[in-house]
Write a protein that holds these residues in place. Structure first.
Motif, mmCIF file in Angstrom:
data_model
loop_
_atom_site.group_PDB
_atom_site.id
_atom_site.type_symbol
_atom_site.label_atom_id
_atom_site.label_comp_id
_atom_site.label_asym_id
_atom_site.label_seq_id
_atom_site.Cartn_x
_atom_site.Cartn_y
_atom_site.Cartn_z
ATOM 1 N N PHE A 1 24.393 -24.328 -30.043
ATOM 2 C CA PHE A 1 24.940 -23.099 -29.451
ATOM 3 C C PHE A 1 25.695 -23.359 -28.156
ATOM 4 C CE2 PHE A 1 21.235 -21.599 -31.915
ATOM 5 C CZ PHE A 1 21.928 -20.888 -32.870
ATOM 6 N N GLU A 2 26.134 -24.587 -27.962
ATOM 7 C CA GLU A 2 26.931 -24.917 -26.788
ATOM 8 C C GLU A 2 28.407 -24.889 -27.161
ATOM 9 O OE1 GLU A 2 25.732 -28.597 -25.091
ATOM 10 O OE2 GLU A 2 23.666 -27.939 -24.777
ATOM 11 N N LEU A 3 29.235 -24.590 -26.177
ATOM 12 C CA LEU A 3 30.667 -24.545 -26.390
ATOM 13 C C LEU A 3 31.202 -25.960 -26.533
ATOM 14 C CD1 LEU A 3 32.740 -22.283 -26.572
ATOM 15 C CD2 LEU A 3 33.229 -22.620 -24.163
ATOM 16 N N SER A 4 31.967 -26.214 -27.593
ATOM 17 C CA SER A 4 32.550 -27.538 -27.812
ATOM 18 C C SER A 4 34.044 -27.393 -28.084
ATOM 19 C CB SER A 4 31.847 -28.248 -28.969
ATOM 20 O OG SER A 4 32.007 -27.519 -30.158
ATOM 21 N N PRO A 5 34.854 -28.382 -27.670
ATOM 22 C CA PRO A 5 36.309 -28.291 -27.853
ATOM 23 C C PRO A 5 36.697 -28.284 -29.327
ATOM 24 C CG PRO A 5 35.709 -30.146 -26.443
ATOM 25 C CD PRO A 5 34.456 -29.581 -26.986
ATOM 26 N N LEU A 6 37.732 -27.537 -29.645
ATOM 27 C CA LEU A 6 38.259 -27.511 -31.011
ATOM 28 C C LEU A 6 39.721 -27.943 -31.003
ATOM 29 C CD1 LEU A 6 37.703 -26.808 -33.980
ATOM 30 C CD2 LEU A 6 38.487 -24.520 -33.492
ATOM 31 N N ILE A 7 40.579 -27.219 -30.336
ATOM 32 C CA ILE A 7 41.997 -27.564 -30.249
ATOM 33 C C ILE A 7 42.293 -28.299 -28.951
ATOM 34 C CG2 ILE A 7 44.337 -26.592 -30.166
ATOM 35 C CD1 ILE A 7 43.488 -24.444 -32.000
ATOM 36 N N VAL A 8 41.404 -28.193 -27.983
ATOM 37 C CA VAL A 8 41.607 -28.844 -26.690
ATOM 38 C C VAL A 8 40.838 -30.162 -26.644
ATOM 39 C CG1 VAL A 8 42.037 -26.726 -25.417
ATOM 40 C CG2 VAL A 8 39.704 -27.505 -25.700
ATOM 41 N N LYS A 9 41.280 -31.054 -25.756
ATOM 42 C CA LYS A 9 40.606 -32.352 -25.619
ATOM 43 C C LYS A 9 39.238 -32.212 -24.969
ATOM 44 C CE LYS A 9 44.671 -35.265 -25.475
ATOM 45 N NZ LYS A 9 45.415 -36.268 -24.707
ATOM 46 N N SER A 10 39.144 -31.318 -23.997
ATOM 47 C CA SER A 10 37.869 -31.078 -23.324
ATOM 48 C C SER A 10 37.852 -29.630 -22.851
ATOM 49 C CB SER A 10 37.698 -32.035 -22.141
ATOM 50 O OG SER A 10 38.713 -31.809 -21.187
ATOM 51 N N LEU A 11 36.696 -29.193 -22.421
ATOM 52 C CA LEU A 11 36.593 -27.828 -21.926
ATOM 53 C C LEU A 11 37.398 -27.675 -20.650
ATOM 54 C CD1 LEU A 11 32.847 -27.145 -22.642
ATOM 55 C CD2 LEU A 11 34.823 -26.495 -24.001
ATOM 56 N N ALA A 12 37.672 -26.459 -20.270
ATOM 57 C CA ALA A 12 38.573 -26.158 -19.151
ATOM 58 C C ALA A 12 38.024 -26.646 -17.817
ATOM 59 C CB ALA A 12 38.814 -24.665 -19.077
ATOM 60 N N THR A 13 38.948 -27.104 -16.976
ATOM 61 C CA THR A 13 38.633 -27.336 -15.571
ATOM 62 C C THR A 13 39.187 -26.137 -14.812
ATOM 63 O OG1 THR A 13 40.684 -28.577 -15.258
ATOM 64 C CG2 THR A 13 38.710 -29.838 -15.804
ATOM 65 N N THR A 14 38.549 -25.771 -13.720
ATOM 66 C CA THR A 14 38.949 -24.562 -12.999
ATOM 67 C C THR A 14 39.328 -24.870 -11.565
ATOM 68 O OG1 THR A 14 36.669 -24.101 -12.361
ATOM 69 C CG2 THR A 14 37.445 -23.095 -14.385
ATOM 70 N N ASP A 15 40.214 -24.066 -11.037
ATOM 71 C CA ASP A 15 40.610 -24.099 -9.632
ATOM 72 C C ASP A 15 40.695 -22.663 -9.144
ATOM 73 O OD1 ASP A 15 40.911 -26.886 -9.352
ATOM 74 O OD2 ASP A 15 42.955 -26.808 -10.164
ATOM 75 N N GLU A 16 40.437 -22.481 -7.866
ATOM 76 C CA GLU A 16 40.570 -21.147 -7.274
ATOM 77 C C GLU A 16 42.009 -20.934 -6.829
ATOM 78 O OE1 GLU A 16 38.836 -18.445 -3.637
ATOM 79 O OE2 GLU A 16 37.766 -20.250 -4.240
ATOM 80 N N ILE A 17 42.531 -19.748 -7.067
ATOM 81 C CA ILE A 17 43.875 -19.394 -6.622
ATOM 82 C C ILE A 17 43.771 -18.955 -5.170
ATOM 83 C CG2 ILE A 17 45.861 -17.902 -7.027
ATOM 84 C CD1 ILE A 17 44.895 -17.633 -9.931
ATOM 85 N N THR A 18 44.537 -19.626 -4.297
ATOM 86 C CA THR A 18 44.405 -19.358 -2.857
ATOM 87 C C THR A 18 45.539 -18.530 -2.278
ATOM 88 O OG1 THR A 18 45.461 -21.476 -2.381
ATOM 89 C CG2 THR A 18 43.049 -21.435 -2.450
ATOM 90 N N GLU A 19 46.635 -18.403 -2.993
ATOM 91 C CA GLU A 19 47.752 -17.642 -2.434
ATOM 92 C C GLU A 19 48.438 -16.842 -3.532
ATOM 93 O OE1 GLU A 19 51.105 -21.134 -2.537
ATOM 94 O OE2 GLU A 19 49.789 -21.054 -0.795
ATOM 95 N N GLY A 20 49.234 -15.886 -3.124
ATOM 96 C CA GLY A 20 49.981 -15.059 -4.066
ATOM 97 C C GLY A 20 49.218 -13.808 -4.468
ATOM 98 N N ALA A 21 49.756 -13.128 -5.468
ATOM 99 C CA ALA A 21 49.198 -11.846 -5.910
ATOM 100 C C ALA A 21 47.811 -12.004 -6.534
ATOM 101 C CB ALA A 21 50.142 -11.197 -6.909
#
Length: 116
Positions: free
Chosen positions: A75-95
């Motif tokens: 029941f864990e999320l595993s990649p299907l079309i992507v090479k690995s699960l997403a990496t995240t970054d915080e948006i620091t500027e803009g709308a």
């Protein structure tokens, strides 16, 4: 007086038809194939965010693959079309400051319908 069962010739005929229907050579198949599924009604829409019909869900699952899927045993999320699960970054500027951006790397084998 012994009677010959009437069904014996019928069984022999069915067995002969069954044997003649068996193909001893394996047919060569193309990479593309046709899948025919009968539905009791037409789906209302094939857009997953807009469809309200239970008939649309199985079709959407066959034509629109997700980026990742849940493993049925862990029941864990595993990649299907992507090479690995997403990496995240915080948006620091803009709308969208304060939001999160997700980075995915698509596998080379993934193709659109036109082959690109």
């Amino acid at each position: 007086m012994r009677r010959t069962p009437v069904l014996t010739p019928v069984w022999l005929l069915m067995f002969a038809i069954f044997l003649s229907a068996c193909d001893t050579e394996r047919a060569v198949q193309d990479e593309a194939f046709t899948l025919t599924i009968r539905l009791a009604a037409e789906p209302d829409n094939l857009n997953p965010t807009r469809s309200r019909s239970i008939y649309a869900t199985p079709i959407e699952g066959l034509i629109m693959y997700p980026l990742a899927e849940h493993d049925p045993q862990t029941f864990e999320l595993s990649p299907l079309i992507v090479k690995s699960l997403a990496t995240t970054d915080e948006i620091t500027e803009g709308a969208f400051a304060g939001g999160t951006v997700f980075h995915y790397e698509i596998r080379e084998e993934a193709r659109w319908d036109d082959g690109s």
